[in-house]
Enzyme design. Structure first.
Site, short mmCIF file in Angstrom:
data_model
loop_
_atom_site.label_atom_id
_atom_site.label_comp_id
_atom_site.label_asym_id
_atom_site.label_seq_id
_atom_site.Cartn_x
_atom_site.Cartn_y
_atom_site.Cartn_z
N HIS A 41 0.83 -1.21 0.00
CA HIS A 41 0.00 0.00 0.00
C HIS A 41 0.86 1.26 0.00
O HIS A 41 1.61 1.50 0.95
CB HIS A 41 -0.89 -0.03 1.25
CG HIS A 41 -1.86 1.08 1.35
ND1 HIS A 41 -1.97 1.86 2.49
CD2 HIS A 41 -2.78 1.55 0.49
CE1 HIS A 41 -2.92 2.74 2.33
NE2 HIS A 41 -3.43 2.58 1.12
N HIS A 83 -0.93 10.85 -2.02
CA HIS A 83 -2.25 10.42 -1.56
C HIS A 83 -3.19 11.58 -1.27
O HIS A 83 -4.32 11.61 -1.75
CB HIS A 83 -2.12 9.57 -0.30
CG HIS A 83 -3.44 9.14 0.25
ND1 HIS A 83 -4.15 9.89 1.17
CD2 HIS A 83 -4.20 8.05 0.00
CE1 HIS A 83 -5.28 9.29 1.45
NE2 HIS A 83 -5.34 8.15 0.77
#
Length: 291
Positions: A41, A83
């Site tokens: 991730h 992100h």
């Protein structure tokens, strides 16, 4: 990824299905045996700054093939791997540009973002780490022969980002049969965005983030190969419902769940029959479930 509702508008459920290219191999996302595939991730983000080349390198050092990342767009149209829609949390933007609050990615040029330190927040070993462009990220992954689960982050902020991302992927050689067949999935929380990717490049495998109602899964199966929910929302019946359907390439739909960082949770979701586990600690998850 954020644990939020799927941004699926009514228009995402309407319209004619896109024309399909010849079928890609079943289970092309890498899950060919009894164990779920392990996906790093934002790179191996428990061990290196998220969404940086250092995190890609750490995933490679751990022998993890699949890496997830997030893509956004700068003011001058460069695609960068980050992100948050703000630079504040993971860079020193407040120090470098103190008068530019709220420090949104879309308000900065690529050259300005390239000046920022994206590693100091994580630890002194990563001082001077930079926010990579999508091109840099792809080149590093190619060097390691890795596979990419690419998230279009906040596509509502960046109209046309689907076409632009596909263009970069194509320019970097990631839309050839070898990559499309088994090394690339594009995902988003936005059903409209996922369907746009499928319409523009039907050969590319796609994933819809979130946990849409079972009643809606058939509609999503027209343009999404995966349904990728938060692990806290999962159950064995839900996984079975997704995997009972065929996606746009004729293969059984897959479930990749996030973000699982401990052995007990990994074993729990593996018991539900998921196809993949997205994790900050890929070594921990792999040791727990194989894969």
């Amino acid at each position: 990824m954020h644990a939020r509702a799927v941004a699926a508008s009514t228009t995402a459920l309407l319209g004619t299905a896109a024309l399909l290219l010849p079928l890609v191999p079943a289970r092309a996302a890498g899950h060919t045996g009894p164990h779920p595939v392990v996906v790093a991730h934002r790179g191996a983000s428990a061990y290196a700054p998220e969404n940086t080349l250092a995190a890609v390198d750490k995933a490679a050092a751990l022998d993890v093939e699949w890496v997830e990342n997030d893509v956004q767009r700068t003011r001058d149209g460069e695609l960068v791997v980050l992100h948050d829609d703000s630079l504040q949390r993971t860079t020193d933007v407040e120090e470098v540009f103190p008068d530019r609050s709220p420090w949104k990615v879309k308000d900065f040029t690529a050259a300005e973002i390239a000046r920022l330190d994206a590693g100091s927040w994580f630890g002194p070993a990563y001082v001077g780490t930079r926010v990579p462009t999508l091109e840099q990220f792809l080149e590093r992954m190619e060097r390691h022969d890795q596979k990419l689960l690419l998230e279009l982050k906040n596509p509502q902020l960046y109209p046309g980002i689907e076409r632009e991302t596909l263009k970069v992927l194509g320019n970097e050689g990631w839309l050839d049969p070898g990559h499309v067949g088994g090394r690339l999935v594009v995902q988003s929380f936005s059903a409209d965005s996922v369907r746009t990717v499928h319409t523009l490049k039907p050969a590319v495998r796609t994933g819809l983030l979130g946990t849409p109602p079972v009643a809606d899964l058939t509609a999503y199966a027209a343009f999404a190969d995966q349904i990728n929910p938060s692990h806290g929302s999962l159950s064995a019946p839900y996984v079975a419902a997704v995997r009972s359907l065929r996606g746009p390439h004729g293969a059984r739909m897959e479930v990749l769940t996030w973000t699982v960082n401990d052995a007990a949770a990994a074993r729990r979701v593996a018991g539900f029959g998921v196809d993949g586990i997205i994790t900050n600690t890929p070594d921990v998850v792999r040791d727990a479930v194989g894969g």
